[in-house]
Design a protein around this motif. Structure first.
Motif, PDB file in Angstrom:
ATOM      1  N   ASN A   5      41.588 -61.472  26.185  1.00  0.00           N
ATOM      2  CA  ASN A   5      43.081 -60.866  26.568  1.00  0.00           C
ATOM      3  C   ASN A   5      42.540 -59.973  27.839  1.00  0.00           C
ATOM      4  OD1 ASN A   5      44.959 -61.825  24.637  1.00  0.00           O
ATOM      5  ND2 ASN A   5      43.668 -60.727  23.385  1.00  0.00           N
ATOM      6  N   LYS A   6      43.667 -59.693  28.619  1.00  0.00           N
ATOM      7  CA  LYS A   6      43.231 -58.869  29.633  1.00  0.00           C
ATOM      8  C   LYS A   6      42.593 -57.356  29.152  1.00  0.00           C
ATOM      9  CE  LYS A   6      45.791 -56.247  33.455  1.00  0.00           C
ATOM     10  NZ  LYS A   6      46.872 -56.361  34.238  1.00  0.00           N
ATOM     11  N   GLY A   7      41.428 -56.771  29.687  1.00  0.00           N
ATOM     12  CA  GLY A   7      40.736 -55.608  29.063  1.00  0.00           C
ATOM     13  C   GLY A   7      39.712 -55.872  28.284  1.00  0.00           C
ATOM     14  N   ASN A   8      39.621 -57.053  27.941  1.00  0.00           N
ATOM     15  CA  ASN A   8      38.422 -57.483  26.951  1.00  0.00           C
ATOM     16  C   ASN A   8      37.102 -57.302  27.460  1.00  0.00           C
ATOM     17  OD1 ASN A   8      39.975 -60.113  25.040  1.00  0.00           O
ATOM     18  ND2 ASN A   8      39.773 -58.208  24.612  1.00  0.00           N
ATOM     19  N   VAL A   9      36.126 -56.800  27.109  1.00  0.00           N
ATOM     20  CA  VAL A   9      34.783 -56.638  27.672  1.00  0.00           C
ATOM     21  C   VAL A   9      34.034 -58.178  27.248  1.00  0.00           C
ATOM     22  CG1 VAL A   9      32.697 -55.406  28.022  1.00  0.00           C
ATOM     23  CG2 VAL A   9      35.014 -54.113  27.860  1.00  0.00           C
ATOM     24  N   VAL A  10      33.560 -58.799  28.178  1.00  0.00           N
ATOM     25  CA  VAL A  10      32.961 -59.820  27.926  1.00  0.00           C
ATOM     26  C   VAL A  10      31.689 -60.082  28.726  1.00  0.00           C
ATOM     27  CG1 VAL A  10      34.994 -61.200  27.345  1.00  0.00           C
ATOM     28  CG2 VAL A  10      34.007 -61.156  29.855  1.00  0.00           C
ATOM     29  N   LYS A  11      30.586 -60.883  28.414  1.00  0.00           N
ATOM     30  CA  LYS A  11      29.672 -61.376  29.223  1.00  0.00           C
ATOM     31  C   LYS A  11      29.445 -62.881  29.290  1.00  0.00           C
ATOM     32  CE  LYS A  11      25.672 -61.031  25.917  1.00  0.00           C
ATOM     33  NZ  LYS A  11      24.602 -60.558  25.552  1.00  0.00           N
ATOM     34  N   LEU A  12      28.690 -63.487  30.063  1.00  0.00           N
ATOM     35  CA  LEU A  12      28.270 -64.953  30.078  1.00  0.00           C
ATOM     36  C   LEU A  12      27.486 -65.046  28.900  1.00  0.00           C
ATOM     37  CD1 LEU A  12      27.700 -65.250  33.907  1.00  0.00           C
ATOM     38  CD2 LEU A  12      29.620 -66.360  32.631  1.00  0.00           C
ATOM     39  N   LYS A  13      27.726 -66.252  28.269  1.00  0.00           N
ATOM     40  CA  LYS A  13      26.844 -66.705  27.292  1.00  0.00           C
ATOM     41  C   LYS A  13      25.198 -66.673  27.816  1.00  0.00           C
ATOM     42  CE  LYS A  13      30.345 -68.988  24.419  1.00  0.00           C
ATOM     43  NZ  LYS A  13      30.819 -70.411  24.106  1.00  0.00           N
ATOM     44  N   SER A  14      25.138 -67.316  28.740  1.00  0.00           N
ATOM     45  CA  SER A  14      23.879 -67.241  29.405  1.00  0.00           C
ATOM     46  C   SER A  14      23.115 -65.811  29.765  1.00  0.00           C
ATOM     47  CB  SER A  14      23.734 -68.043  30.640  1.00  0.00           C
ATOM     48  OG  SER A  14      24.741 -67.536  31.931  1.00  0.00           O
ATOM     49  N   GLY A  15      24.027 -64.933  29.577  1.00  0.00           N
ATOM     50  CA  GLY A  15      23.342 -63.351  30.078  1.00  0.00           C
ATOM     51  C   GLY A  15      24.246 -62.838  31.087  1.00  0.00           C
ATOM     52  N   GLY A  16      23.372 -61.692  31.599  1.00  0.00           N
ATOM     53  CA  GLY A  16      24.269 -61.000  32.798  1.00  0.00           C
ATOM     54  C   GLY A  16      24.841 -59.830  32.408  1.00  0.00           C
ATOM     55  N   PRO A  17      25.883 -59.182  33.192  1.00  0.00           N
ATOM     56  CA  PRO A  17      26.127 -57.599  33.096  1.00  0.00           C
ATOM     57  C   PRO A  17      27.465 -57.972  32.276  1.00  0.00           C
ATOM     58  CG  PRO A  17      26.661 -58.460  35.075  1.00  0.00           C
ATOM     59  CD  PRO A  17      25.709 -59.607  34.705  1.00  0.00           C
TER      60      PRO A  17
END
Length: 76
Positions: A5-17
């Motif tokens: 959803n809009k507003g979720n905090v995520v990251k790439l499964k491969s890593g990153g910020p």
């Protein structure tokens, strides 16, 4: 509806910020500018449910489009 959803905090499964989802492709209706942007994004190989995210590198704001399958949820 996708898993994010809009507003979720995520990251790439491969890593990153950590990134914040600012928009989900195909969710916003009634705004011609957004719908035109979605059409362009969909023609670039993305699908409804993919996410536009933003993050910071030091003090510079970055953004990009990411496949839903490439992201993992950090916080809701």
């Amino acid at each position: 509806m996708g898993i994010f959803n809009k507003g979720n905090v995520v990251k790439l499964k491969s890593g990153g910020p950590e990134m914040t989802i600012t928009r989900i492709i195909g969710e916003e209706k009634g705004n011609n500018r957004v719908e035109m942007a979605d059409k362009m994004i969909l023609h670039s190989g993305y699908e409804n449910g993919d996410a536009i995210c933003e993050w910071f590198e030091k003090t510079e704001r970055k953004d990009g489009v990411f496949k839903e399958s490439s992201l993992e949820l950090i916080m809701q």
